[in-house]
Design an enzyme around this catalytic site. Structure first.
Site, PDB file in Angstrom:
ATOM      1  N   ASN A   1       0.867  -1.187   0.000  1.00  0.00           N
ATOM      2  CA  ASN A   1       0.000   0.000   0.000  1.00  0.00           C
ATOM      3  C   ASN A   1       0.901   1.232   0.000  1.00  0.00           C
ATOM      4  OD1 ASN A   1      -1.811   2.058   0.536  1.00  0.00           O
ATOM      5  ND2 ASN A   1      -2.122   1.482   2.684  1.00  0.00           N
ATOM      6  N   TRP A   2       0.922   1.917  -1.134  1.00  0.00           N
ATOM      7  CA  TRP A   2       1.816   3.076  -1.248  1.00  0.00           C
ATOM      8  C   TRP A   2       1.262   4.326  -0.584  1.00  0.00           C
ATOM      9  CZ3 TRP A   2       3.681   2.899  -7.099  1.00  0.00           C
ATOM     10  CH2 TRP A   2       4.582   1.848  -7.238  1.00  0.00           C
ATOM     11  N   LYS A   3       0.008   4.283  -0.169  1.00  0.00           N
ATOM     12  CA  LYS A   3      -0.641   5.479   0.416  1.00  0.00           C
ATOM     13  C   LYS A   3      -0.443   6.665  -0.527  1.00  0.00           C
ATOM     14  CE  LYS A   3       0.345   3.507   4.872  1.00  0.00           C
ATOM     15  NZ  LYS A   3       0.256   3.636   6.285  1.00  0.00           N
TER      16      LYS A   3
ATOM     17  N   HIS B   1      -9.366   0.780   4.972  1.00  0.00           N
ATOM     18  CA  HIS B   1      -8.048   0.922   5.598  1.00  0.00           C
ATOM     19  C   HIS B   1      -8.184   1.813   6.832  1.00  0.00           C
ATOM     20  CE1 HIS B   1      -3.930   2.282   6.253  1.00  0.00           C
ATOM     21  NE2 HIS B   1      -3.569   1.155   5.671  1.00  0.00           N
TER      22      HIS B   1
ATOM     23  N   GLU C   1      -6.632   4.263   7.881  1.00  0.00           N
ATOM     24  CA  GLU C   1      -6.557   5.716   7.645  1.00  0.00           C
ATOM     25  C   GLU C   1      -7.871   6.231   7.059  1.00  0.00           C
ATOM     26  OE1 GLU C   1      -2.845   5.488   5.539  1.00  0.00           O
ATOM     27  OE2 GLU C   1      -1.952   4.847   7.428  1.00  0.00           O
TER      28      GLU C   1
ATOM     29  N   GLU D   1      -5.091  -5.292  10.553  1.00  0.00           N
ATOM     30  CA  GLU D   1      -4.064  -4.274  10.735  1.00  0.00           C
ATOM     31  C   GLU D   1      -4.323  -3.513  12.028  1.00  0.00           C
ATOM     32  OE1 GLU D   1      -2.117  -3.052   6.831  1.00  0.00           O
ATOM     33  OE2 GLU D   1      -3.937  -1.882   6.989  1.00  0.00           O
TER      34      GLU D   1
ATOM     35  N   GLY E   1       2.587   2.142  10.533  1.00  0.00           N
ATOM     36  CA  GLY E   1       3.487   3.280  10.349  1.00  0.00           C
ATOM     37  C   GLY E   1       4.202   3.709  11.622  1.00  0.00           C
TER      38      GLY E   1
ATOM     39  N   SER F   1       3.685  -2.313  10.084  1.00  0.00           N
ATOM     40  CA  SER F   1       5.147  -2.286  10.192  1.00  0.00           C
ATOM     41  C   SER F   1       5.823  -3.596   9.791  1.00  0.00           C
ATOM     42  CB  SER F   1       5.572  -1.849  11.601  1.00  0.00           C
ATOM     43  OG  SER F   1       5.099  -0.534  11.856  1.00  0.00           O
TER      44      SER F   1
ATOM     45  N   GLY G   1       2.994  -1.282   4.184  1.00  0.00           N
ATOM     46  CA  GLY G   1       2.945   0.139   3.851  1.00  0.00           C
ATOM     47  C   GLY G   1       4.341   0.648   3.523  1.00  0.00           C
ATOM     48  N   GLY G   2       4.983   1.273   4.492  1.00  0.00           N
ATOM     49  CA  GLY G   2       6.282   1.921   4.295  1.00  0.00           C
ATOM     50  C   GLY G   2       7.304   1.076   3.531  1.00  0.00           C
TER      51      GLY G   2
HETATM   52  C1  PEP Z   1      -0.538  -0.028   5.780  1.00  0.00           C
HETATM   53  O1  PEP Z   1      -0.505   1.055   5.235  1.00  0.00           O
HETATM   54  O2  PEP Z   1      -1.484  -0.770   5.543  1.00  0.00           O
HETATM   55  C2  PEP Z   1       0.552  -0.410   6.679  1.00  0.00           C
HETATM   56  C3  PEP Z   1       0.484  -1.567   7.284  1.00  0.00           C
HETATM   57  O3  PEP Z   1       1.597   0.490   6.843  1.00  0.00           O
HETATM   58  P1  PEP Z   1       3.052   0.186   7.514  1.00  0.00           P
HETATM   59  O4  PEP Z   1       3.553  -1.111   6.931  1.00  0.00           O
HETATM   60  O5  PEP Z   1       3.886   1.360   7.126  1.00  0.00           O
HETATM   61  O6  PEP Z   1       2.823   0.077   8.981  1.00  0.00           O
END
Ligand code: PEP
Length: 246
Positions: A7-9, A93, A95, A162, A168, A208, A229-230
């Site tokens: 997930n590039w957000k 998600h 967010e 999640e 994040g 993460s 994500g990251g």
């Molecule tokens: C996400 O955006 O779904 C996520 C899990 O982010 P991260 O891996 O950065 O915690």
């Protein structure tokens, strides 16, 4: 089979997005695994048609609206996403839920819209730190799952657990935390869909995930993949995570 999703957000410039595809080396990743990317929706069409895209990489937007078209300024419909090459879509998600106030009911509308247009929904659920401290993990994730459970029998769907406190933040749920939550979700899916069908709903862990913890998480019972994500912004670390799936 594992599902490795990125997930590039709201990250990446358009040339970086194409470069990512060119640099993503999946040669160390078993063909059995599915690779999904959720870029900013504006890049979907270019990524879908890019010669740099390994055909194993499937795409989807990070959100959709549930109507097909109309006076909904700024929104994207499932039909539009599907027309430009999306096969999957992230829905609910954390967010979207916590920054934009998306409700369980809206999440359910979006799941139905996705299914109408042949997009596989990846429905995200997860508790906040406050809810975890109040021992409400089960209650929260089951409430979020129950909102969509009747729709999950209509076609293929994935769930992503999640925990909000792990997204994040660098904090990761332990394999034991993930396993307990995934087991709770799987049991509810079995009650509603029957054991066989419930087993076919992949439950991903997200929060993460990085190359150093992917192997342990991916070999945890009931964890069928990861949503990253990251660490999905760098083609090397994303490929390393995918290669950790046996
Ligand atoms: C996400 O955006 O779904 C996520 C899990 O982010 P991260 O891996 O950065 O915690």
């Amino acid at each position: 089979m594992a599902v490795i999703a990125g997930n590039w957000k709201m990250h990446m410039a358009s040339d970086q997005a194409i470069e990512f595809l060119a640099e993503l080396d999946l040669s160390g990743v078993s063909e059995r695994h599915e690779i999904l990317l959720f870029p900013p929706e504006i890049y979907l069409a270019a990524l879908a048609t890019s010669e740099a895209r390994n055909p194993r990489v499937q795409l989807g937007p990070q959100n959709i609206y549930w109507e097909d078209e109309g006076a909904f300024t700024g929104e994207l419909s499932a039909r539009m996403a599907s027309e430009v090459g999306a096969n999957f879509v992230l829905i609910g998600h954390s967010e979207r839920r916590h920054v934009f106030g998306e409700t369980d009911e809206e999440v359910a509308h979006k799941v139905r819209a996705a299914q109408r247009h042949g997009l596989v929904p990846v429905v995200c659920v997860g508790e906040t730190l406050e809810e975890r401290r109040a021992n409400r993990v089960e209650e929260v994730i089951l409430r979020q799952l129950n909102a969509v459970i009747d729709d999950l029998s209509l076609g293929r769907a994935l769930i992503a657990y999640e925990p909000v406190w792990a997204i994040g933040t660098g904090e990761t749920a332990t394999p034991k935390d993930a396993s307990l939550a995934h087991e709770t979700l799987r049991e509810r899916l079995s009650q509603s869909l029957g054991t066989e069908r419930a087993r076919s709903v992949a439950i991903l862990y997200g929060g993460s995930v990085k190359p150093s913890n992917a192997g342990a998480l991916l070999s945890t019972a009931n964890v069928d993949g990861v949503l990253v994500g990251g660490a999905s912004l760098d083609p090397r670390s994303f490929a390393e995570i995918a290669a950790a799936a046996l």
